[in-house]
Design a protein around this motif. Structure first.
Motif, PDB file in Angstrom:
ATOM      1  N   UNK A  35       1.461  22.697   1.845  1.00 24.63           N
ATOM      2  CA  UNK A  35       1.114  21.444   1.189  1.00 24.63           C
ATOM      3  C   UNK A  35      -0.331  21.071   1.499  1.00 24.63           C
ATOM      4  N   UNK A  36      -0.890  20.138   0.738  1.00 28.44           N
ATOM      5  CA  UNK A  36      -2.256  19.687   1.008  1.00 28.44           C
ATOM      6  C   UNK A  36      -2.351  18.951   2.344  1.00 28.44           C
ATOM      7  N   UNK A  37      -3.577  18.601   2.770  1.00 31.34           N
ATOM      8  CA  UNK A  37      -3.729  17.909   4.053  1.00 31.34           C
ATOM      9  C   UNK A  37      -3.054  16.541   4.018  1.00 31.34           C
ATOM     10  N   UNK A  38      -2.663  16.090   5.171  1.00 36.90           N
ATOM     11  CA  UNK A  38      -2.041  14.777   5.255  1.00 36.90           C
ATOM     12  C   UNK A  38      -1.160  14.665   6.472  1.00 36.90           C
ATOM     13  N   UNK A  39      -0.564  13.500   6.639  1.00 36.71           N
ATOM     14  CA  UNK A  39       0.269  13.209   7.783  1.00 36.71           C
ATOM     15  C   UNK A  39       1.624  12.733   7.281  1.00 36.71           C
ATOM     16  N   UNK A  40       2.685  13.321   7.777  1.00 39.26           N
ATOM     17  CA  UNK A  40       4.030  12.916   7.356  1.00 39.26           C
ATOM     18  C   UNK A  40       4.500  11.681   8.118  1.00 39.26           C
ATOM     19  N   UNK A  41       3.759  11.246   9.117  1.00 40.01           N
ATOM     20  CA  UNK A  41       4.115  10.036   9.852  1.00 40.01           C
ATOM     21  C   UNK A  41       5.281  10.257  10.784  1.00 40.01           C
ATOM     22  N   UNK A  42       5.936   9.190  11.148  1.00 39.54           N
ATOM     23  CA  UNK A  42       7.078   9.251  12.048  1.00 39.54           C
ATOM     24  C   UNK A  42       8.292   9.840  11.337  1.00 39.54           C
ATOM     25  N   UNK A  43       9.190  10.513  12.067  1.00 38.14           N
ATOM     26  CA  UNK A  43      10.398  11.023  11.422  1.00 38.14           C
ATOM     27  C   UNK A  43      11.201   9.876  10.809  1.00 38.14           C
ATOM     28  N   UNK A  44      11.710  10.110   9.641  1.00 45.62           N
ATOM     29  CA  UNK A  44      12.542   9.190   8.851  1.00 45.62           C
ATOM     30  C   UNK A  44      11.773   7.990   8.296  1.00 45.62           C
ATOM     31  N   UNK A  45      10.800   7.482   9.021  1.00 43.47           N
ATOM     32  CA  UNK A  45      10.046   6.315   8.554  1.00 43.47           C
ATOM     33  C   UNK A  45       8.817   6.761   7.775  1.00 43.47           C
ATOM     34  N   UNK A  46       8.186   7.832   8.241  1.00 43.80           N
ATOM     35  CA  UNK A  46       6.978   8.312   7.587  1.00 43.80           C
ATOM     36  C   UNK A  46       5.870   7.291   7.694  1.00 43.80           C
ATOM     37  N   UNK A  47       5.133   7.112   6.609  1.00 41.74           N
ATOM     38  CA  UNK A  47       4.057   6.120   6.562  1.00 41.74           C
ATOM     39  C   UNK A  47       4.474   4.915   5.722  1.00 41.74           C
ATOM     40  N   UNK A  48       5.768   4.689   5.626  1.00 39.38           N
ATOM     41  CA  UNK A  48       6.293   3.595   4.809  1.00 39.38           C
ATOM     42  C   UNK A  48       5.801   2.237   5.273  1.00 39.38           C
ATOM     43  N   UNK A  49       5.747   2.021   6.582  1.00 41.02           N
ATOM     44  CA  UNK A  49       5.343   0.708   7.090  1.00 41.02           C
ATOM     45  C   UNK A  49       3.909   0.387   6.700  1.00 41.02           C
ATOM     46  N   UNK A  50       3.017   1.374   6.804  1.00 38.76           N
ATOM     47  CA  UNK A  50       1.623   1.163   6.416  1.00 38.76           C
ATOM     48  C   UNK A  50       1.522   0.930   4.909  1.00 38.76           C
ATOM     49  N   UNK A  51       2.270   1.702   4.137  1.00 41.30           N
ATOM     50  CA  UNK A  51       2.281   1.555   2.687  1.00 41.30           C
ATOM     51  C   UNK A  51       2.766   0.154   2.281  1.00 41.30           C
ATOM     52  N   UNK A  52       3.863  -0.286   2.862  1.00 42.48           N
ATOM     53  CA  UNK A  52       4.412  -1.606   2.536  1.00 42.48           C
ATOM     54  C   UNK A  52       3.514  -2.728   3.050  1.00 42.48           C
ATOM     55  N   UNK A  53       2.878  -2.524   4.200  1.00 45.26           N
ATOM     56  CA  UNK A  53       2.001  -3.540   4.764  1.00 45.26           C
ATOM     57  C   UNK A  53       0.778  -3.765   3.874  1.00 45.26           C
ATOM     58  N   UNK A  54       0.156  -2.692   3.378  1.00 47.46           N
ATOM     59  CA  UNK A  54      -0.999  -2.871   2.494  1.00 47.46           C
ATOM     60  C   UNK A  54      -0.582  -3.514   1.178  1.00 47.46           C
ATOM     61  N   UNK A  55       0.608  -3.198   0.703  1.00 48.20           N
ATOM     62  CA  UNK A  55       1.106  -3.836  -0.517  1.00 48.20           C
ATOM     63  C   UNK A  55       1.385  -5.310  -0.317  1.00 48.20           C
ATOM     64  N   UNK A  56       1.909  -5.650   0.844  1.00 51.28           N
ATOM     65  CA  UNK A  56       2.211  -7.053   1.138  1.00 51.28           C
ATOM     66  C   UNK A  56       0.941  -7.884   1.250  1.00 51.28           C
ATOM     67  N   UNK A  57      -0.136  -7.261   1.722  1.00 49.52           N
ATOM     68  CA  UNK A  57      -1.412  -7.967   1.842  1.00 49.52           C
ATOM     69  C   UNK A  57      -2.119  -8.100   0.501  1.00 49.52           C
ATOM     70  N   UNK A  58      -1.576  -7.506  -0.546  1.00 50.60           N
ATOM     71  CA  UNK A  58      -2.150  -7.639  -1.875  1.00 50.60           C
ATOM     72  C   UNK A  58      -3.119  -6.539  -2.256  1.00 50.60           C
TER      73      UNK A  58
END
Length: 163
Positions: A35-58
């Motif tokens: 796969x291309x470069x990147x980070x899969x984040x934490x197991x099961x959670x991944x980068x979901x928290x960062x994704x949702x946090x930036x969305x919540x901030x608008x």
């Protein structure tokens, strides 16, 4: 005897936990090695928290822009909402992706979409993808949107009055 049993139990627990961690990490890395470069984040959670946090901030696009800058690539891998994901950004990348659909890539739907739109077992993923692709533009036709303009206008007016 009690001390011997306790130390054996601790050793066995540590050995089991270490084996599980080793197998999980190796399986997790090897299944996504091409796969291309990147980070899969934490197991099961991944980068979901960062994704949702930036969305919540608008600023949901900040998640994507940060990773493009970090990996120096408009294509990167991540894990969002417990799904391994490859994000493709930019016109050239999207043109390549959609011009090679069903040649280099195969259409599929995440489990969350399959729960909303269950597919029958008699049709393939490719046929299901074509069927849903034909349905979606019907929701975006001007005739379909005309039914909702009045409701959207009244909601927007209330929002402006309240703000």
């Amino acid at each position: 005897m009690d001390l011997f049993f306790l130390s054996g139990l601790i050793f066995f627990t540590l050995f089991l936990a270490g084996s599980f961690a080793y197998l999980f990490c190796n399986e997790f890395k090897s299944s996504y090695s091409n796969l291309p470069p990147g980070n899969m984040g934490l197991p099961f959670i991944g980068e979901s928290l960062d994704f949702l946090n930036t969305g919540r901030k608008g600023h949901p696009e900040k998640f994507t822009y940060d990773r493009i800058a970090k990996y120096y690539s408009p294509i990167f891998k991540t894990s969002i909402l417990a799904e391994p994901t490859v994000v493709v950004c930019g016109a050239p990348s999207n043109k390549f992706l959609f011009s090679n659909e069903n040649k280099l890539v195969q259409a599929w739907w995440p489990d969350s979409v399959n729960k909303i739109f269950p597919s029958s077992t008699q049709t393939s993923s490719k046929e299901e993808s074509k069927k849903i692709r034909k349905m979606v533009p019907n929701f975006l036709k001007p005739e379909a949107l005309m039914r909702y303009i009045g409701m959207m206008d009244s909601i927007a007016q209330r929002h402006f009055e309240a703000g």
